[in-house]
Design an enzyme around this catalytic site. Structure first.
Site, PDB file in Angstrom:
ATOM      1  N   ASP A  44       0.839  -1.200   0.000  1.00  0.00           N
ATOM      2  CA  ASP A  44       0.000   0.000   0.000  1.00  0.00           C
ATOM      3  C   ASP A  44       0.863   1.235   0.000  1.00  0.00           C
ATOM      4  O   ASP A  44       2.017   1.191  -0.389  1.00  0.00           O
ATOM      5  CB  ASP A  44      -1.062   0.003   1.102  1.00  0.00           C
ATOM      6  CG  ASP A  44      -0.642  -0.653   2.366  1.00  0.00           C
ATOM      7  OD1 ASP A  44       0.516  -0.476   2.748  1.00  0.00           O
ATOM      8  OD2 ASP A  44      -1.482  -1.334   2.971  1.00  0.00           O
ATOM      9  N   LYS A  66      -4.573   3.687  -1.111  1.00  0.00           N
ATOM     10  CA  LYS A  66      -5.660   4.659  -1.293  1.00  0.00           C
ATOM     11  C   LYS A  66      -5.699   5.244  -2.697  1.00  0.00           C
ATOM     12  O   LYS A  66      -6.734   5.700  -3.148  1.00  0.00           O
ATOM     13  CB  LYS A  66      -5.513   5.793  -0.278  1.00  0.00           C
ATOM     14  CG  LYS A  66      -5.855   5.341   1.107  1.00  0.00           C
ATOM     15  CD  LYS A  66      -5.778   6.459   2.109  1.00  0.00           C
ATOM     16  CE  LYS A  66      -5.946   5.890   3.511  1.00  0.00           C
ATOM     17  NZ  LYS A  66      -5.284   6.666   4.513  1.00  0.00           N
ATOM     18  N   GLY A  97       4.010   0.459   5.115  1.00  0.00           N
ATOM     19  CA  GLY A  97       4.879   1.526   5.623  1.00  0.00           C
ATOM     20  C   GLY A  97       5.142   1.361   7.111  1.00  0.00           C
ATOM     21  O   GLY A  97       4.300   0.855   7.856  1.00  0.00           O
ATOM     22  N   ASP A  99       6.075   0.023  10.533  1.00  0.00           N
ATOM     23  CA  ASP A  99       6.025  -1.326  11.092  1.00  0.00           C
ATOM     24  C   ASP A  99       4.610  -1.868  10.911  1.00  0.00           C
ATOM     25  O   ASP A  99       3.635  -1.123  11.017  1.00  0.00           O
ATOM     26  CB  ASP A  99       6.381  -1.292  12.589  1.00  0.00           C
ATOM     27  CG  ASP A  99       6.412  -2.683  13.171  1.00  0.00           C
ATOM     28  OD1 ASP A  99       7.412  -3.383  12.959  1.00  0.00           O
ATOM     29  OD2 ASP A  99       5.416  -3.092  13.799  1.00  0.00           O
ATOM     30  N   THR A 127       9.171   2.187  12.634  1.00  0.00           N
ATOM     31  CA  THR A 127       7.905   2.907  12.656  1.00  0.00           C
ATOM     32  C   THR A 127       8.136   4.424  12.541  1.00  0.00           C
ATOM     33  O   THR A 127       9.198   4.933  12.917  1.00  0.00           O
ATOM     34  CB  THR A 127       7.102   2.519  13.916  1.00  0.00           C
ATOM     35  OG1 THR A 127       5.788   3.035  13.782  1.00  0.00           O
ATOM     36  CG2 THR A 127       7.726   3.074  15.194  1.00  0.00           C
ATOM     37  N   MET A 181      -1.465   9.987  12.682  1.00  0.00           N
ATOM     38  CA  MET A 181      -2.761  10.319  12.067  1.00  0.00           C
ATOM     39  C   MET A 181      -3.455  11.447  12.837  1.00  0.00           C
ATOM     40  O   MET A 181      -4.676  11.436  12.998  1.00  0.00           O
ATOM     41  CB  MET A 181      -3.681   9.074  12.027  1.00  0.00           C
ATOM     42  CG  MET A 181      -3.122   7.971  11.149  1.00  0.00           C
ATOM     43  SD  MET A 181      -4.036   6.432  11.266  1.00  0.00           S
ATOM     44  CE  MET A 181      -3.252   5.659  12.679  1.00  0.00           C
TER      45      MET A 181
HETATM   46  N1  SAH Z   1       2.466   1.390  10.232  1.00  0.00           N
HETATM   47  C1  SAH Z   1       2.867   2.770  10.099  1.00  0.00           C
HETATM   48  C2  SAH Z   1       1.779   3.734  10.500  1.00  0.00           C
HETATM   49  C3  SAH Z   1       0.607   3.749   9.557  1.00  0.00           C
HETATM   50  S1  SAH Z   1      -0.633   4.870  10.067  1.00  0.00           S
HETATM   51  C4  SAH Z   1       4.135   3.011  10.914  1.00  0.00           C
HETATM   52  O1  SAH Z   1       4.550   2.132  11.670  1.00  0.00           O
HETATM   53  O2  SAH Z   1       4.720   4.081  10.774  1.00  0.00           O
HETATM   54  C5  SAH Z   1      -0.293   6.280   9.054  1.00  0.00           C
HETATM   55  C6  SAH Z   1       0.343   7.378   9.855  1.00  0.00           C
HETATM   56  O3  SAH Z   1       1.731   7.117  10.015  1.00  0.00           O
HETATM   57  C7  SAH Z   1       0.300   8.747   9.202  1.00  0.00           C
HETATM   58  O4  SAH Z   1      -0.945   9.382   9.424  1.00  0.00           O
HETATM   59  C8  SAH Z   1       1.412   9.453   9.927  1.00  0.00           C
HETATM   60  O5  SAH Z   1       1.024   9.838  11.225  1.00  0.00           O
HETATM   61  C9  SAH Z   1       2.428   8.340  10.054  1.00  0.00           C
HETATM   62  N2  SAH Z   1       3.395   8.375   8.941  1.00  0.00           N
HETATM   63  C10 SAH Z   1       3.527   7.490   7.951  1.00  0.00           C
HETATM   64  N3  SAH Z   1       4.560   7.821   7.148  1.00  0.00           N
HETATM   65  C11 SAH Z   1       5.103   8.951   7.678  1.00  0.00           C
HETATM   66  C12 SAH Z   1       6.204   9.788   7.338  1.00  0.00           C
HETATM   67  N4  SAH Z   1       6.986   9.530   6.293  1.00  0.00           N
HETATM   68  N5  SAH Z   1       6.461  10.875   8.113  1.00  0.00           N
HETATM   69  C13 SAH Z   1       5.703  11.149   9.180  1.00  0.00           C
HETATM   70  N6  SAH Z   1       4.647  10.394   9.549  1.00  0.00           N
HETATM   71  C14 SAH Z   1       4.362   9.313   8.820  1.00  0.00           C
END
Ligand code: SAH
Length: 256
Positions: A44, A66, A97, A99, A127, A181
């Site tokens: 995704d 999405k 993306g 973890d 993460t 988020m």
């Molecule tokens: N599993 C992912 C989180 C997914 S939820 C993880 O462990 O990071 C999606 C949220 O992750 C986004 O709304 C944002 O808060 C954060 N996020 C994802 N990619 C990001 C990035 N490159 N920089 C900052 N926040 C990020």
């Protein structure tokens, strides 16, 4: 599979793989090995676009994010797709993306795999909160400033009667809060943290697109966030770091 070596030779049918923040250097060695051996890749919206290119030429790549037209592909459909490909005997890599077990719905996917009796492994990823702290030079814990760390979502699954995140109580923890988020509801959340007792001048920093060349950092305080001053500047994807350590975003203090 009781040793890492055996696992390298004989990976599970399905690998749930954390991609990290999107910088292709920030995936694990094992993760990259799995990606390069994938027969089906289900991915995704990663923070970056380069990792899917690491899958071999013959690999079937299925994008379920999405941008695929549907706003949010139902999780049940993704689960069914993983099972279908695994049952065909394909080595499936499910790439997400950050973890897979941090706001990644990995729990739902392993429940489906376990129910179907399909072998799986989970390869962790960096993460976003960790990537954001590193990129902005914010130590998420610090002996003098924060002894605990909270990963919390600003976008809760709301069911009727569900009390949701107890923001006022989180204000009392003296923890570093890493908000995932949280861009849309930031003013509400900041307001509730202030109601719970956090001072208006509590430092905060938003790390937007952590790990990407166009990363941006916004430093502010909780009061300004509650007043809505950050609207339009703190945009998704962002991690909002709230707590005393966030002052490092303005430069590492050399004497305190
Ligand atoms: N599993 C992912 C989180 C997914 S939820 C993880 O462990 O990071 C999606 C949220 O992750 C986004 O709304 C944002 O808060 C954060 N996020 C994802 N990619 C990001 C990035 N490159 N920089 C900052 N926040 C990020």
């Amino acid at each position: 599979m009781n040793s890492a070596k055996t696992q390298e030779k004989n990976p599970a049918q399905v690998t749930l793989l954390g991609a990290g923040p999107g910088d292709p250097e920030l995936i694990t060695v094992r993760g990259l090995n799995r990606l390069r051996a994938a027969e089906v890749l289900i991915y995704d919206d990663l923070a970056g676009d380069e990792l899917p290119d690491e899958a071999p030429a013959g690999c079937e790549k299925i994008y379920v994010g999405k941008r695929s037209g549907k706003h949010n592909r139902p999780q049940a459909e993704i689960n069914a797709l993983i099972l279908e490909k695994a049952r065909q005997g394909k080595r499936v890599v499910r790439l997400k993306g950050g973890d897979v077990f941090v706001f990644g719905r990995g729990g739902e996917e392993i429940e489906a795999l376990a129910a179907a009796g399909i072998g799986f492994e989970v390869v962790p990823g960096i993460t976003s909160a960790l990537a954001a702290g590193a990129a902005a030079h914010i130590p998420l814990t610090h002996r003098d400033l924060a002894s605990s760390l909270v990963f919390v979502t600003g976008h809760e699954a709301t069911k009727p009667g569900d009390p949701g995140v107890p923001w006022e109580q989180y204000a009392k923890l003296k923890a570093t809060l890493c908000l995932y988020m949280g861009t849309v509801r930031l003013p509400i959340i900041a307001g509730r943290l202030i109601t719970g007792g956090l001072p208006r001048d509590t430092p905060a920093a938003a790390v937007i697109r952590a790990g990407h060349p166009d990363m941006r950092i916004e430093s502010f305080d909780l009061g300004r966030a509650a007043d809505g001053e950050l609207c339009g500047r703190v945009v998704s994807p962002a991690i909002v770091i709230i707590g005393d350590v966030a002052r490092y975003a303005g430069g590492v203090p050399t004497a305190r």
